[in-house]
Design an enzyme around this catalytic site. Structure first.
Site, PDB file in Angstrom:
ATOM      1  N   HIS A 191      37.354   3.245  -5.288  1.00  0.00           N
ATOM      2  CA  HIS A 191      38.450   2.298  -5.068  1.00  0.00           C
ATOM      3  C   HIS A 191      37.995   1.143  -4.153  1.00  0.00           C
ATOM      4  CE1 HIS A 191      42.582   0.933  -4.536  1.00  0.00           C
ATOM      5  NE2 HIS A 191      42.367   0.919  -3.231  1.00  0.00           N
ATOM      6  N   ARG A 226      55.104  -7.591   1.040  1.00  0.00           N
ATOM      7  CA  ARG A 226      54.109  -6.506   1.004  1.00  0.00           C
ATOM      8  C   ARG A 226      53.066  -6.723  -0.083  1.00  0.00           C
ATOM      9  NH1 ARG A 226      55.064   0.025   1.732  1.00  0.00           N
ATOM     10  NH2 ARG A 226      52.870   0.561   1.384  1.00  0.00           N
ATOM     11  N   GLU A 239      38.886  -2.162   2.703  1.00  0.00           N
ATOM     12  CA  GLU A 239      40.312  -2.366   2.999  1.00  0.00           C
ATOM     13  C   GLU A 239      40.482  -3.018   4.380  1.00  0.00           C
ATOM     14  OE1 GLU A 239      42.587  -1.988   0.749  1.00  0.00           O
ATOM     15  OE2 GLU A 239      42.040  -0.331  -0.579  1.00  0.00           O
ATOM     16  N   HIS A 294      41.582  -2.859  -9.541  1.00  0.00           N
ATOM     17  CA  HIS A 294      42.042  -1.692 -10.311  1.00  0.00           C
ATOM     18  C   HIS A 294      41.476  -1.720 -11.729  1.00  0.00           C
ATOM     19  CE1 HIS A 294      45.796  -0.736  -7.633  1.00  0.00           C
ATOM     20  NE2 HIS A 294      44.676  -0.263  -7.139  1.00  0.00           N
ATOM     21  N   ASN A 339      48.015  -6.205  -1.623  1.00  0.00           N
ATOM     22  CA  ASN A 339      47.304  -5.906  -2.869  1.00  0.00           C
ATOM     23  C   ASN A 339      46.186  -6.919  -3.141  1.00  0.00           C
ATOM     24  OD1 ASN A 339      49.039  -3.719  -3.443  1.00  0.00           O
ATOM     25  ND2 ASN A 339      50.599  -5.166  -4.119  1.00  0.00           N
ATOM     26  N   GLU A 394      58.235  -3.274  -1.168  1.00  0.00           N
ATOM     27  CA  GLU A 394      57.570  -4.372  -1.891  1.00  0.00           C
ATOM     28  C   GLU A 394      58.561  -5.130  -2.784  1.00  0.00           C
ATOM     29  OE1 GLU A 394      53.415  -3.388  -2.835  1.00  0.00           O
ATOM     30  OE2 GLU A 394      53.678  -4.521  -4.687  1.00  0.00           O
ATOM     31  N   HIS A 406      43.313  -6.199  -5.416  1.00  0.00           N
ATOM     32  CA  HIS A 406      43.583  -4.938  -6.112  1.00  0.00           C
ATOM     33  C   HIS A 406      43.863  -5.117  -7.599  1.00  0.00           C
ATOM     34  CE1 HIS A 406      43.566  -3.384  -2.107  1.00  0.00           C
ATOM     35  NE2 HIS A 406      43.910  -2.167  -2.472  1.00  0.00           N
ATOM     36  N   ARG A 459      63.529  17.417  -5.117  1.00  0.00           N
ATOM     37  CA  ARG A 459      64.079  16.057  -4.930  1.00  0.00           C
ATOM     38  C   ARG A 459      63.754  15.466  -3.546  1.00  0.00           C
ATOM     39  NH1 ARG A 459      68.642  18.178  -7.770  1.00  0.00           N
ATOM     40  NH2 ARG A 459      68.367  17.694  -9.977  1.00  0.00           N
ATOM     41  N   LYS A 491      53.483   4.518   0.290  1.00  0.00           N
ATOM     42  CA  LYS A 491      53.235   4.424  -1.157  1.00  0.00           C
ATOM     43  C   LYS A 491      52.575   5.722  -1.601  1.00  0.00           C
ATOM     44  CE  LYS A 491      52.715  -0.434  -2.345  1.00  0.00           C
ATOM     45  NZ  LYS A 491      51.795  -1.461  -2.845  1.00  0.00           N
ATOM     46  N   LYS A 525      49.108  -3.528   9.051  1.00  0.00           N
ATOM     47  CA  LYS A 525      49.820  -2.941   7.915  1.00  0.00           C
ATOM     48  C   LYS A 525      51.260  -2.608   8.299  1.00  0.00           C
ATOM     49  CE  LYS A 525      49.915   0.013   4.002  1.00  0.00           C
ATOM     50  NZ  LYS A 525      49.226   0.796   3.015  1.00  0.00           N
TER      51      LYS A 525
HETATM   52  P1  NAD Z   1      39.222  10.231  -1.460  1.00  0.00           P
HETATM   53  O1  NAD Z   1      40.486  10.812  -0.978  1.00  0.00           O
HETATM   54  O2  NAD Z   1      38.765  10.590  -2.817  1.00  0.00           O
HETATM   55  O3  NAD Z   1      38.087  10.586  -0.395  1.00  0.00           O
HETATM   56  C1  NAD Z   1      36.762  10.225  -0.675  1.00  0.00           C
HETATM   57  C2  NAD Z   1      35.807  11.411  -0.590  1.00  0.00           C
HETATM   58  O4  NAD Z   1      35.565  11.716   0.779  1.00  0.00           O
HETATM   59  C3  NAD Z   1      36.343  12.676  -1.224  1.00  0.00           C
HETATM   60  O5  NAD Z   1      35.304  13.322  -1.882  1.00  0.00           O
HETATM   61  C4  NAD Z   1      36.779  13.509  -0.021  1.00  0.00           C
HETATM   62  O6  NAD Z   1      36.734  14.883  -0.269  1.00  0.00           O
HETATM   63  C5  NAD Z   1      35.768  13.101   0.997  1.00  0.00           C
HETATM   64  N1  NAD Z   1      36.183  13.225   2.392  1.00  0.00           N
HETATM   65  C6  NAD Z   1      37.395  12.914   2.916  1.00  0.00           C
HETATM   66  N2  NAD Z   1      37.371  12.999   4.247  1.00  0.00           N
HETATM   67  C7  NAD Z   1      36.126  13.414   4.578  1.00  0.00           C
HETATM   68  C8  NAD Z   1      35.473  13.667   5.815  1.00  0.00           C
HETATM   69  N3  NAD Z   1      36.071  13.444   6.983  1.00  0.00           N
HETATM   70  N4  NAD Z   1      34.184  14.096   5.791  1.00  0.00           N
HETATM   71  C9  NAD Z   1      33.539  14.251   4.593  1.00  0.00           C
HETATM   72  N5  NAD Z   1      34.079  13.990   3.404  1.00  0.00           N
HETATM   73  C10 NAD Z   1      35.368  13.569   3.399  1.00  0.00           C
HETATM   74  O7  NAD Z   1      39.243   8.642  -1.431  1.00  0.00           O
HETATM   75  P2  NAD Z   1      39.756   7.552  -0.384  1.00  0.00           P
HETATM   76  O8  NAD Z   1      38.770   6.468  -0.456  1.00  0.00           O
HETATM   77  O9  NAD Z   1      40.085   8.141   0.939  1.00  0.00           O
HETATM   78  O10 NAD Z   1      41.126   7.071  -1.029  1.00  0.00           O
HETATM   79  C11 NAD Z   1      41.165   6.417  -2.264  1.00  0.00           C
HETATM   80  C12 NAD Z   1      42.522   6.627  -2.851  1.00  0.00           C
HETATM   81  O11 NAD Z   1      43.512   6.056  -2.000  1.00  0.00           O
HETATM   82  C13 NAD Z   1      42.703   5.964  -4.207  1.00  0.00           C
HETATM   83  O12 NAD Z   1      43.344   6.859  -5.072  1.00  0.00           O
HETATM   84  C14 NAD Z   1      43.610   4.787  -3.911  1.00  0.00           C
HETATM   85  O13 NAD Z   1      44.399   4.439  -5.005  1.00  0.00           O
HETATM   86  C15 NAD Z   1      44.428   5.320  -2.774  1.00  0.00           C
HETATM   87  N6  NAD Z   1      45.036   4.288  -1.919  1.00  0.00           N
HETATM   88  C16 NAD Z   1      46.343   4.405  -1.649  1.00  0.00           C
HETATM   89  C17 NAD Z   1      46.952   3.487  -0.820  1.00  0.00           C
HETATM   90  C18 NAD Z   1      48.393   3.641  -0.445  1.00  0.00           C
HETATM   91  O14 NAD Z   1      48.957   2.742   0.163  1.00  0.00           O
HETATM   92  N7  NAD Z   1      49.012   4.748  -0.766  1.00  0.00           N
HETATM   93  C19 NAD Z   1      46.196   2.440  -0.258  1.00  0.00           C
HETATM   94  C20 NAD Z   1      44.843   2.366  -0.562  1.00  0.00           C
HETATM   95  C21 NAD Z   1      44.255   3.307  -1.400  1.00  0.00           C
HETATM   96  N1  GLY Z   2      47.828  -0.576  -0.188  1.00  0.00           N
HETATM   97  C1  GLY Z   2      48.865  -1.495  -0.504  1.00  0.00           C
HETATM   98  C2  GLY Z   2      50.147  -1.172   0.140  1.00  0.00           C
HETATM   99  O1  GLY Z   2      50.269  -0.213   0.876  1.00  0.00           O
HETATM  100  O2  GLY Z   2      51.086  -1.874  -0.063  1.00  0.00           O
END
Ligand code: NAD
Ligand code: GLY
Length: 369
Positions: free
Chosen positions: A269, A245, A188, A256, A249, A240, A252, A124, A146, A230
């Site tokens: 993404h 907030r 982003e 998405h 998006n 949100e 997005h 939890r 998030k 941010k």
């Molecule tokens: P990811 O985590 O898949 O990383 C991309 C690739 O880079 C992966 O293969 C990873 O292994 C590799 N990698 C990571 N760091 C590295 C490094 N320093 N050197 C070499 N390789 C490396 O993708 P991402 O683009 O970081 O994140 C996308 C995700 O984030 C999506 O799922 C998206 O929905 C989410 N997201 C969340 C929020 C939020 O607010 N929580 C905001 C934006 C995106």
């Molecule tokens: N990436 C959108 C948010 O954090 O609200």
């Protein structure tokens, strides 16, 4: 070292960012305060693990953690599932972790979202910290709490708000990031300029070549300004629920849908968000909300970043994209809520259900440019 603060209703946490951060005494102090005498659980993926798990675990031990368990899952969006979440939680049980444990996300947004959600739900709720290693994670996903996993029906459909205790960005770790992943983070970054900060947008127009090669000065400036923007938004509307907030998006809801049509594998993404931002800007102009030329200026910057300007996965027709958008979390009582822009730097949420108009604008950004 640069230190920013995120103040939300549920608490406060710092963002620390520097080249070689883990070696800095000030960073060690912040880590010791949070890790000493705790059982830690570092979660990473099988690309980041071989690169950075060992140096991180060494520091976790040096600052006095009681124990440090680790696990790695296959890299990529395909792992952001309930099944992986279950595996992580079972690994936590196997390692005897209780409610006082501290989870540590080492990786990109996939690792961060999964670890955050595991932390939000394991027993939890346990604490966690974010150690982002992609540009996207440093400027966006590690900040703001998030957390989520995807369902086959859509992205991030199961999740929670759960703020980290700390965000720690070791900027030089970006140097191993493949150029495609750098560009995804840039999408982003551009978003912040479009919705919140015209001067930052202009800075990006002037500095894109340096940003793409991760010039240290430009990179630090970009990570910090993105996190600052941010943090300001999250501070006003943590969950949100106040309509503030939502502006984060931008692009997005369209994006998405494009990402899902690419099966979460052919389009990243960030690439999907780039095209989504163009669709949103195009619609803003078409509705007479934004001045003519806004979408063209954004398109020029997206092209300069080497990001796609058209939705190209097979099957990404305007109808299919609109259908995907109808499952978005921002749909309220059947009404599609879209983040649009009144100008570069000024965002506005608009309800739009004019199907013909949406199809026309989406169609402009599908197929070959
Ligand atoms: P990811 O985590 O898949 O990383 C991309 C690739 O880079 C992966 O293969 C990873 O292994 C590799 N990698 C990571 N760091 C590295 C490094 N320093 N050197 C070499 N390789 C490396 O993708 P991402 O683009 O970081 O994140 C996308 C995700 O984030 C999506 O799922 C998206 O929905 C989410 N997201 C969340 C929020 C939020 O607010 N929580 C905001 C934006 C995106
Ligand atoms: N990436 C959108 C948010 O954090 O609200």
């Amino acid at each position: 070292m640069e230190r920013l603060e995120v103040q939300t209703e549920s608490g406060f946490y710092p963002i620390l960012a520097a080249e070689g951060a883990l070696a800095l005494p000030a960073v060690r102090r912040e880590l010791r305060e949070r890790l000493a005498d705790r059982d830690c659980f570092v979660i990473t993926d099988d690309t980041v693990g071989p690169l950075y798990l060992a140096p991180l675990v060494r520091v976790v031990k040096e600052v006095g953690a009681r124990s440090c368990a680790t696990t790695a899952f296959p890299a990529g969006e395909a792992s952001k599932t309930l099944a992986t979440l279950g595996d992580l939680c079972r690994r936590a049980v196997e390692n005897g972790l209780d409610r006082q444990a501290l989870f540590i996300a080492l990786g990109g947004g996939v690792v961060g979202d999964l670890t955050g959600f595991a932390a939000a739900t394991y027993m939890r709720g346990v604490a966690y910290i974010q150690v982002p290693t992609t540009l996207l994670a440093m400027v966006d996903s590690s900040v703001g709490g998030k957390t989520a996993v995807d369902l086959p029906e859509g992205k991030n459909l199961v999740g929670a708000f759960h703020q980290p205790e700390l965000v720690l960005a070791q900027l030089n770790w970006l140097r191993t990031l493949p150029p495609r992943q750098v560009r995804c983070g840039v999408a982003e970054v551009i978003k912040y300029g479009v919705i919140l900060d015209p001067e930052f947008f202009a800075y990006l127009e002037a500095s894109m070549p340096e940003l793409l090669v991760l010039d240290a000065t430009v990179c630090r400036q970009v990570v910090l300004q993105s996190c600052r923007l941010k943090a300001q938004v999250v501070a006003q509307d943590e969950n949100e629920s106040k309509g503030i907030r939502e502006i984060l998006n931008f692009g997005h809801t369209f994006g998405h849908a494009v990402e899902a049509l690419g099966g979460y594998s052919t389009v990243t993404h960030g690439e999907a968000v780039a095209v989504g931002m163009l669709m949103a800007a195009g619609l803003s102009e078409r509705l007479g909300l934004a001045p003519e030329g806004t979408a063209a200026r954004l398109e020029a910057l997206i092209r300069a970043a080497g990001l796609p300007v058209r939705a190209q996965p097979p099957g990404a027709t305007p109808d299919a994209i609109l259908e995907g958008m109808s499952r978005d979390k921002k749909v309220k009582h059947g009404q599609l809520r879209l983040v649009l822009v009144r100008d570069i730097g000024v965002a506005q949420v608009v309800e739009c259900n004019d199907r013909e108009l949406l199809l026309e604008v989406i169609g402009r950004y599908c197929g070959q440019p």
